[in-house]
Design an enzyme around this catalytic site. Structure first.
Site, PDB file in Angstrom:
ATOM      1  N   GLU A 145       0.826  -1.215   0.000  1.00  0.00           N
ATOM      2  CA  GLU A 145       0.000   0.000   0.000  1.00  0.00           C
ATOM      3  C   GLU A 145       0.860   1.264   0.000  1.00  0.00           C
ATOM      4  OE1 GLU A 145      -3.101   0.024  -0.576  1.00  0.00           O
ATOM      5  OE2 GLU A 145      -3.239  -2.155  -0.536  1.00  0.00           O
ATOM      6  N   HIS A 148       1.970   2.420  -3.420  1.00  0.00           N
ATOM      7  CA  HIS A 148       0.998   3.215  -4.176  1.00  0.00           C
ATOM      8  C   HIS A 148       1.191   4.706  -3.892  1.00  0.00           C
ATOM      9  CE1 HIS A 148      -1.144  -0.103  -5.828  1.00  0.00           C
ATOM     10  NE2 HIS A 148      -1.710  -0.512  -4.698  1.00  0.00           N
ATOM     11  N   GLU A 219      -1.221  -2.795  -9.498  1.00  0.00           N
ATOM     12  CA  GLU A 219      -1.215  -3.780  -8.416  1.00  0.00           C
ATOM     13  C   GLU A 219      -0.002  -4.702  -8.532  1.00  0.00           C
ATOM     14  OE1 GLU A 219      -3.066  -3.780  -5.790  1.00  0.00           O
ATOM     15  OE2 GLU A 219      -4.222  -2.077  -6.523  1.00  0.00           O
TER      16      GLU A 219
END
Length: 302
Positions: A145, A148, A219
Site C-alpha cells: 500500500e 501506491h 497492483e
C-alpha cells in the site's frame, strides 16, 4: 530543497502507463466538454462551472470521501501500536514520511491507501486483516500500500476515474434540464443533443477500460516494489494466499458493501474467474501475482 525519492524501486512501465492514461483521459475530457458546449451553446457558462467545480472537488476531496466510505478511522500509536510500528519500519526502509494511519472496522481482510501526495496520504487496514495476518505478512501488505503512495498512482487513479463519473452526471443534467425535449429536425444542435447519451456511454466505457488496465498493472507494480523493499516476497505471497482464501468465508452481504471500492483495496472482494470478467477486473489474478512473487524470490536468492 525537494525531498529525495523514496527507496521504492522506480517503475518506468507504471510511469509510462500513468502518463498515457492521463493523456487519453484528458483528450476524452476535452472532446466530451467540447461536444457539450457545441450542443448546449446557450448554457456554456453553466457547463464550464459544473465541470470545473466537479473536477476540483474530485481532486481535492475524493480521497477523503473514499476513506470515509470505507470506514477508515485514524488511530494513534497508543491505540494501535503494532500497526504504527509496522508503518514506522516501512517508512524507515523506504525513506518516506509517515502517512496517516487508520483502521476500518470490517471483517473483510483488506487494506488500502488514499491521498493526493505523501503529505495527504492515509494507509488503512481492516480489523479482519489485522486479526488474520502474521507480522511479516502484514508488513508485506502495508509495504504494498505504501508503494501506491510512493509511485503516486493513487492520485492518478482518482483523477482518471473522474471522467466516467462526469459523463453520467452531465447526461442526467442535460436530460433533467429539458435540453433534449425539442425534436432535432435538421438542426445540428438538436442532433448533438440526442447524441449526448450515446457519447457519454462511449466516454464512460473508454474511461472505464483505461482505468482498469492501469489498475491491474499498478497492483503488480506494488507487489513487486513491496517485495523488493522488504526482501521477503514469500511473506507477501503468503498474505495474498491467506486473504484470498479467507474472502470465501466472508458473508456475501459484507463483500457486496466492499465491492464498490475494489480498485482501492489490496485484494478485490470478488475475483473474476472468467476471461471476460478479468477484462473488467480491477486486479490481476491471484495466480499472476503469486507467479511474479515467485520469480522475484528466485532472483533474490541468486
Amino acid at each position: 530543497m525537494p525531498r529525495a525519492r523514496s527507496r521504492y524501486a522506480p517503475d518506468r512501465g507504471l510511469t509510462g502507463r500513468m502518463v498515457t492514461t492521463m493523456f487519453l483521459i484528458g483528450l476524452l475530457y476535452v472532446v466530451f466538454v467540447g461536444v457539450l458546449l457545441a450542443a448546449l451553446r446557450g448554457s456554456w457558462p453553466i457547463i464550464l462551472i459544473i465541470t470545473g467545480g466537479l473536477f476540483i472537488a474530485q481532486f481535492w476531496f475524493s480521497d477523503r470521501i473514499a476513506a470515509y466510505g470505507m470506514g477508515a478511522r485514524e488511530v494513534t500509536p497508543e491505540q494501535a501500536p503494532e500497526l504504527h510500528g509496522t508503518i514506522d519500519r516501512i517508512c524507515a526502509l523506504a525513506d518516506m514520511p509517515k502517512p496517516k494511519v487508520a483502521i476500518a472496522e470490517s471483517d473483510v481482510p483488506n487494506a488500502f491507501a488514499t491521498g493526493r501526495s505523501e503529505k495527504t496520504a492515509l494507509v488503512c487496514a481492516t480489523t479482519g486483516l489485522l486479526r488474520r495476518l502474521e507480522p511479516e505478512e502484514l508488513e508485506g501488505v502495508l509495504a504494498h500500500e505504501m508503494s501506491h503512495v510512493a509511485h503516486r498512482d493513487v492520485a492518478v487513479m482518482t483523477i482518471a476515474s473522474f471522467l466516467g463519473v462526469l459523463a453520467g452526471i452531465i447526461t442526467r443534467i442535460a436530460l433533467w434540464g429539458g435540453f433534449a425535449r425539442s425534436p432535432p429536425g435538421n438542426d445540428p444542435a438538436g442532433i448533438l443533443l440526442l447524441l449526448i447519451p450515446l457519447i457519454s456511454a462511449v466516454v464512460y466505457a473508454i474511461s472505464f477500460l483505461l482505468t482498469r488496465l492501469l489498475s491491474r498493472y499498478r497492483e503488480l507494480s506494488a507487489d513487486r516494489a513491496a517485495a523488493l523493499l522488504t526482501g521477503r516476497p514469500s511473506a507477501l505471497a503468503s498474505a495474498l494466499t491467506k486473504v484470498s482464501g479467507q474472502m470465501a468465508r466472508i458473508p456475501t452481504e459484507d463483500l457486496r458493501k466492499a465491492e464498490p471500492y475494489n480498485a482501492f483495496y489490496f485484494m478485490p472482494a470478488f475475483s473474476a474467474k472468467e476471461s471476460l470478467g478479468r477484462l473488467f477486473s480491477s486486479h490481476p489474478t491471484l495466480e499472476q501475482r503469486l507467479d511474479q512473487l515467485s520469480r522475484i524470490s528466485t532472483d533474490l536468492s541468486r
